[in-house]
Design an enzyme around this catalytic site. Structure first.
Site, PDB file in Angstrom:
ATOM      1  N   CYS A 194       0.852  -1.315  -0.075  1.00 10.11           N
ATOM      2  CA  CYS A 194      -0.192   0.062   0.053  1.00 10.11           C
ATOM      3  C   CYS A 194       0.952   1.287   0.031  1.00 10.11           C
ATOM      4  O   CYS A 194       0.635   1.970  -0.695  1.00 10.11           O
ATOM      5  CB  CYS A 194      -0.900   0.042   1.178  1.00 10.11           C
ATOM      6  SG  CYS A 194      -2.293  -1.272   1.034  1.00 10.11           S
ATOM      7  N   GLY A 215       4.376 -19.774   1.164  1.00  6.60           N
ATOM      8  CA  GLY A 215       5.396 -18.717   1.222  1.00  6.60           C
ATOM      9  C   GLY A 215       5.038 -17.303   1.180  1.00  6.60           C
ATOM     10  O   GLY A 215       6.130 -16.380   0.803  1.00  6.60           O
ATOM     11  N   HIS A 263      -0.958 -10.213  -4.630  1.00 11.55           N
ATOM     12  CA  HIS A 263      -0.239  -9.894  -5.551  1.00 11.55           C
ATOM     13  C   HIS A 263      -0.002 -10.948  -6.480  1.00 11.55           C
ATOM     14  O   HIS A 263       0.213 -11.911  -6.172  1.00 11.55           O
ATOM     15  CB  HIS A 263       1.240  -9.307  -5.113  1.00 11.55           C
ATOM     16  CG  HIS A 263       1.830 -10.115  -4.040  1.00 11.55           C
ATOM     17  ND1 HIS A 263       1.485 -10.054  -2.881  1.00 11.55           N
ATOM     18  CD2 HIS A 263       3.138 -10.846  -4.441  1.00 11.55           C
ATOM     19  CE1 HIS A 263       2.286 -10.831  -2.224  1.00 11.55           C
ATOM     20  NE2 HIS A 263       3.223 -11.432  -3.091  1.00 11.55           N
ATOM     21  N   HIS A 275       2.776 -12.512  -8.907  1.00  9.59           N
ATOM     22  CA  HIS A 275       4.234 -12.339  -9.491  1.00  9.59           C
ATOM     23  C   HIS A 275       4.246 -12.780 -11.071  1.00  9.59           C
ATOM     24  O   HIS A 275       3.449 -13.752 -11.414  1.00  9.59           O
ATOM     25  CB  HIS A 275       4.883 -13.749  -8.897  1.00  9.59           C
ATOM     26  CG  HIS A 275       5.241 -13.341  -7.517  1.00  9.59           C
ATOM     27  ND1 HIS A 275       6.599 -13.089  -6.905  1.00  9.59           N
ATOM     28  CD2 HIS A 275       4.341 -13.799  -6.358  1.00  9.59           C
ATOM     29  CE1 HIS A 275       6.410 -13.093  -5.574  1.00  9.59           C
ATOM     30  NE2 HIS A 275       5.033 -13.390  -5.124  1.00  9.59           N
TER      31      HIS A 275
HETATM   32  P1  DGP Z   1       5.167 -13.324  -1.652  1.00 13.40           P
HETATM   33  O1  DGP Z   1       6.314 -14.196  -1.146  1.00 13.40           O
HETATM   34  O2  DGP Z   1       4.441 -13.891  -2.591  1.00 13.40           O
HETATM   35  O3  DGP Z   1       4.366 -12.854  -0.516  1.00 13.40           O
HETATM   36  O4  DGP Z   1       6.233 -12.444  -2.322  1.00 13.40           O
HETATM   37  C1  DGP Z   1       6.422 -11.005  -1.942  1.00 13.40           C
HETATM   38  C2  DGP Z   1       7.405 -10.324  -2.726  1.00 13.40           C
HETATM   39  O5  DGP Z   1       7.608  -8.901  -2.718  1.00 13.40           O
HETATM   40  C3  DGP Z   1       8.832 -11.071  -2.786  1.00 13.40           C
HETATM   41  O6  DGP Z   1       9.286 -11.794  -3.751  1.00 13.40           O
HETATM   42  C4  DGP Z   1       9.911  -9.628  -2.286  1.00 13.40           C
HETATM   43  C5  DGP Z   1       8.960  -8.731  -2.852  1.00 13.40           C
HETATM   44  N1  DGP Z   1       9.200  -7.465  -1.648  1.00 13.40           N
HETATM   45  C6  DGP Z   1       9.054  -7.545  -0.469  1.00 13.40           C
HETATM   46  N2  DGP Z   1       9.041  -6.187   0.038  1.00 13.40           N
HETATM   47  C7  DGP Z   1       9.440  -5.292  -1.270  1.00 13.40           C
HETATM   48  C8  DGP Z   1       9.431  -3.913  -1.319  1.00 13.40           C
HETATM   49  O7  DGP Z   1       9.870  -3.200  -0.520  1.00 13.40           O
HETATM   50  N3  DGP Z   1       9.719  -3.544  -2.661  1.00 13.40           N
HETATM   51  C9  DGP Z   1       9.684  -4.461  -3.803  1.00 13.40           C
HETATM   52  N4  DGP Z   1       9.782  -3.693  -4.866  1.00 13.40           N
HETATM   53  N5  DGP Z   1       9.351  -5.691  -3.559  1.00 13.40           N
HETATM   54  C10 DGP Z   1       9.524  -6.203  -2.402  1.00 13.40           C
END
Ligand code: DGP
Length: 113
Positions: A9, A94, A101, A103
């Site tokens: 957010c 995980g 979101h 991926h």
């Molecule tokens: P999940 O494991 O599906 O909850 O993926 C979360 C993803 O979000 C993980 O691959 C790393 C990414 N991520 C975490 N914090 C940040 C951030 O501050 N910025 C960005 N661009 N990605 C982030």
């Protein structure tokens, strides 16, 4: 509705920097900070909910809209030969950021999970 404590957010609001590749009224797409493939993007709805089952009717509409947009966004960002979509749902999957979101992984031949 956004949650002030949620990282995604805060990225949507511009409070935390990110490498955004696409944004409109409903969704935001930015590069994952810990890329697991040559191209690793995160498509995020501009409403805070954790899981698909919490999306409600509006959230489902938003998710469906996102799926219509993702093919062009993926193609324009280096996934011309295909890509993989992943939604981690909950801790066993995980999920680490509890704002739903998608991926988008590609830009190279992907191996098995
Ligand atoms: P999940 O494991 O599906 O909850 O993926 C979360 C993803 O979000 C993980 O691959 C790393 C990414 N991520 C975490 N914090 C940040 C951030 O501050 N910025 C960005 N661009 N990605 C982030």
């Amino acid at each position: 509705m956004l949650d002030e404590k949620c990282i995604f957010c805060r990225i949507i609001k511009g409070e935390i920097p990110s490498a955004k590749v696409y944004e409109d009224d409903w969704m935001c797409v930015f590069k994952d900070v810990e890329p697991k493939a040559k191209v690793h993007l995160l498509a995020v709805p501009k409403t805070h909910f954790k899981l698909i089952e919490e999306a409600g009717e509006d959230g489902m509409e938003m998710l469906s809209y996102m799926l219509t947009k993702i093919p062009a966004i993926a193609r324009e960002n280096g996934c011309e030969n295909g890509y993989r979509l992943i939604i981690n749902q909950g801790e066993d999957a995980g999920q680490t950021v509890f704002h739903l979101h998608i991926h988008i992984l590609g830009g190279e031949k992907l191996g098995d999970l």
